[in-house]
Design an enzyme around this catalytic site. Structure first.
Site, PDB file in Angstrom:
ATOM      1  N   GLU A 174      -6.330  -1.541 -12.261  1.00 53.54           N
ATOM      2  CA  GLU A 174      -7.376  -1.939 -11.315  1.00 53.54           C
ATOM      3  C   GLU A 174      -8.670  -2.335 -12.018  1.00 53.54           C
ATOM      4  O   GLU A 174      -9.304  -3.311 -11.631  1.00 53.54           O
ATOM      5  CB  GLU A 174      -7.640  -0.821 -10.303  1.00 53.54           C
ATOM      6  CG  GLU A 174      -6.571  -0.707  -9.238  1.00 53.54           C
ATOM      7  CD  GLU A 174      -6.563  -1.878  -8.259  1.00 53.54           C
ATOM      8  OE1 GLU A 174      -7.586  -2.577  -8.114  1.00 53.54           O
ATOM      9  OE2 GLU A 174      -5.514  -2.089  -7.629  1.00 53.54           O
ATOM     10  N   LYS A 187     -21.903   3.691  -0.434  1.00 51.65           N
ATOM     11  CA  LYS A 187     -20.669   4.289  -0.956  1.00 51.65           C
ATOM     12  C   LYS A 187     -20.942   5.722  -1.417  1.00 51.65           C
ATOM     13  O   LYS A 187     -20.791   6.058  -2.590  1.00 51.65           O
ATOM     14  CB  LYS A 187     -20.123   3.469  -2.139  1.00 51.65           C
ATOM     15  CG  LYS A 187     -19.540   2.128  -1.764  1.00 51.65           C
ATOM     16  CD  LYS A 187     -18.198   2.301  -1.098  1.00 51.65           C
ATOM     17  CE  LYS A 187     -17.544   0.953  -0.843  1.00 51.65           C
ATOM     18  NZ  LYS A 187     -16.257   1.105  -0.193  1.00 51.65           N
ATOM     19  N   ARG A 219     -16.105  -7.484  -0.198  1.00 53.47           N
ATOM     20  CA  ARG A 219     -16.530  -7.675   1.193  1.00 53.47           C
ATOM     21  C   ARG A 219     -18.026  -7.940   1.324  1.00 53.47           C
ATOM     22  O   ARG A 219     -18.467  -8.618   2.243  1.00 53.47           O
ATOM     23  CB  ARG A 219     -16.166  -6.441   2.023  1.00 53.47           C
ATOM     24  CG  ARG A 219     -14.682  -6.315   2.259  1.00 53.47           C
ATOM     25  CD  ARG A 219     -14.376  -5.227   3.288  1.00 53.47           C
ATOM     26  NE  ARG A 219     -13.001  -4.791   3.136  1.00 53.47           N
ATOM     27  CZ  ARG A 219     -12.623  -3.675   2.548  1.00 53.47           C
ATOM     28  NH1 ARG A 219     -13.522  -2.845   2.065  1.00 53.47           N
ATOM     29  NH2 ARG A 219     -11.350  -3.359   2.450  1.00 53.47           N
ATOM     30  N   SER A 235     -18.867  -5.836  -4.650  1.00 53.70           N
ATOM     31  CA  SER A 235     -17.867  -5.617  -3.606  1.00 53.70           C
ATOM     32  C   SER A 235     -17.286  -6.956  -3.160  1.00 53.70           C
ATOM     33  O   SER A 235     -18.016  -7.944  -3.034  1.00 53.70           O
ATOM     34  CB  SER A 235     -18.529  -4.915  -2.414  1.00 53.70           C
ATOM     35  OG  SER A 235     -17.694  -4.929  -1.283  1.00 53.70           O
ATOM     36  N   LYS A 281      -4.053   6.912   1.965  1.00 51.72           N
ATOM     37  CA  LYS A 281      -3.771   5.829   1.029  1.00 51.72           C
ATOM     38  C   LYS A 281      -4.030   6.345  -0.385  1.00 51.72           C
ATOM     39  O   LYS A 281      -5.063   6.955  -0.659  1.00 51.72           O
ATOM     40  CB  LYS A 281      -4.661   4.617   1.312  1.00 51.72           C
ATOM     41  CG  LYS A 281      -4.376   3.456   0.374  1.00 51.72           C
ATOM     42  CD  LYS A 281      -5.268   2.264   0.661  1.00 51.72           C
ATOM     43  CE  LYS A 281      -4.994   1.178  -0.368  1.00 51.72           C
ATOM     44  NZ  LYS A 281      -6.000   0.136  -0.340  1.00 51.72           N
ATOM     45  N   LYS A 282      -3.094   6.084  -1.285  1.00 52.38           N
ATOM     46  CA  LYS A 282      -3.215   6.511  -2.675  1.00 52.38           C
ATOM     47  C   LYS A 282      -3.969   5.448  -3.466  1.00 52.38           C
ATOM     48  O   LYS A 282      -3.559   4.299  -3.511  1.00 52.38           O
ATOM     49  CB  LYS A 282      -1.830   6.752  -3.281  1.00 52.38           C
ATOM     50  CG  LYS A 282      -1.120   7.935  -2.658  1.00 52.38           C
ATOM     51  CD  LYS A 282       0.351   7.998  -3.001  1.00 52.38           C
ATOM     52  CE  LYS A 282       0.602   8.169  -4.466  1.00 52.38           C
ATOM     53  NZ  LYS A 282       2.038   8.340  -4.776  1.00 52.38           N
ATOM     54  N   ARG A 292       0.850  -1.184   0.000  1.00 54.79           N
ATOM     55  CA  ARG A 292       0.000   0.000   0.000  1.00 54.79           C
ATOM     56  C   ARG A 292       0.887   1.236   0.000  1.00 54.79           C
ATOM     57  O   ARG A 292       1.880   1.280   0.721  1.00 54.79           O
ATOM     58  CB  ARG A 292      -0.907   0.018   1.227  1.00 54.79           C
ATOM     59  CG  ARG A 292      -1.896  -1.113   1.217  1.00 54.79           C
ATOM     60  CD  ARG A 292      -2.811  -1.012   2.397  1.00 54.79           C
ATOM     61  NE  ARG A 292      -3.860  -2.014   2.242  1.00 54.79           N
ATOM     62  CZ  ARG A 292      -5.025  -1.953   2.840  1.00 54.79           C
ATOM     63  NH1 ARG A 292      -5.296  -0.963   3.648  1.00 54.79           N
ATOM     64  NH2 ARG A 292      -5.919  -2.882   2.641  1.00 54.79           N
ATOM     65  N   GLU A 322      -8.282  -5.775 -13.520  1.00 55.29           N
ATOM     66  CA  GLU A 322      -8.307  -6.813 -12.483  1.00 55.29           C
ATOM     67  C   GLU A 322      -9.708  -7.011 -11.904  1.00 55.29           C
ATOM     68  O   GLU A 322     -10.165  -8.137 -11.738  1.00 55.29           O
ATOM     69  CB  GLU A 322      -7.363  -6.443 -11.330  1.00 55.29           C
ATOM     70  CG  GLU A 322      -5.896  -6.499 -11.667  1.00 55.29           C
ATOM     71  CD  GLU A 322      -5.008  -5.938 -10.553  1.00 55.29           C
ATOM     72  OE1 GLU A 322      -3.801  -5.849 -10.793  1.00 55.29           O
ATOM     73  OE2 GLU A 322      -5.515  -5.581  -9.459  1.00 55.29           O
ATOM     74  N   GLU A 323     -10.382  -5.904 -11.568  1.00 50.58           N
ATOM     75  CA  GLU A 323     -11.660  -5.985 -10.856  1.00 50.58           C
ATOM     76  C   GLU A 323     -12.871  -6.156 -11.764  1.00 50.58           C
ATOM     77  O   GLU A 323     -13.834  -6.817 -11.386  1.00 50.58           O
ATOM     78  CB  GLU A 323     -11.865  -4.745  -9.979  1.00 50.58           C
ATOM     79  CG  GLU A 323     -10.908  -4.690  -8.814  1.00 50.58           C
ATOM     80  CD  GLU A 323     -11.285  -3.647  -7.781  1.00 50.58           C
ATOM     81  OE1 GLU A 323     -12.299  -2.943  -7.957  1.00 50.58           O
ATOM     82  OE2 GLU A 323     -10.552  -3.543  -6.779  1.00 50.58           O
TER      83      GLU A 323
END
Length: 172
Positions: free
Chosen positions: A66, A133, A41, A39, A18-19, A10, A69-70
């Site tokens: 990102e 969110k 989580r 999500s 956090k960036k 991180r 990947e996501e």
């Protein structure tokens, strides 16, 4: 500054935030439909794809990595919408527009954690993000403000500070 998490490093800015980097992934240049992902989580909740920046990584590069990947998409990285602070979680997130040009059938998070993705009309995306969110819901308001203020393209990417506690985040 860097901290090691079990599976990643991180990175933090000089203020201890956090960036992070994220993309509003649009189906086309008309920007009428946006891709959200489940999500990790809370699999029944939708989020904007994004995550932590790696050491020495540029925000735009991190955002593209990102979302691949996501969300399992690739595309053309567009303008920076803004840099958003989540004071509660101590994050600063660079948020970009990405026009999707390729949708992968299987991608990293779909295989490893069963992550889902779905296209939403903008208003529907705002509604599903608003309750859990609100910082991410505010990305779309900033996008709208950028359009009206500068005839479609923000000239300077502003930094927004929002509290995740409010139901309708205030921009300071």
């Amino acid at each position: 500054m860097m901290k090691l998490k079990s599976n990643q490093t991180r990175t933090y800015d000089g203020d201890g935030y956090k960036k992070r980097a994220a993309c509003l992934c649009f189906r086309s240049e008309s920007e009428e439909e946006v891709l959200l992902v489940s999500s990790s989580r809370h699999p029944d909740r939708w989020i904007v794809p994004g995550g932590g920046m790696e050491p020495e990584e540029e925000p735009g590069t991190a955002a593209v990595r990102e979302v691949c990947e996501e969300a399992g998409v690739k595309g053309t990285l567009g303008r920076l919408v803004g840099i958003f602070e989540n004071q509660e979680r101590k994050h600063r997130t660079y948020v970009y527009v990405l026009i999707v040009t390729e949708v992968l059938e299987d991608w990293e998070d779909s295989v490893s954690i069963g992550r889902k993705r779905e296209w939403f009309k903008i208003e529907d995306a705002i509604n599903v993000l608003q309750c859990h969110k609100p910082v991410q819901a505010s990305y779309f308001e900033t996008l709208r403000q950028g359009y009206s203020a500068n005839n479609g393209t923000p000239l300077v990417a502003p930094t927004y500070s929002v509290s995740a506690q409010s139901s309708m985040p205030g921009i300071r």
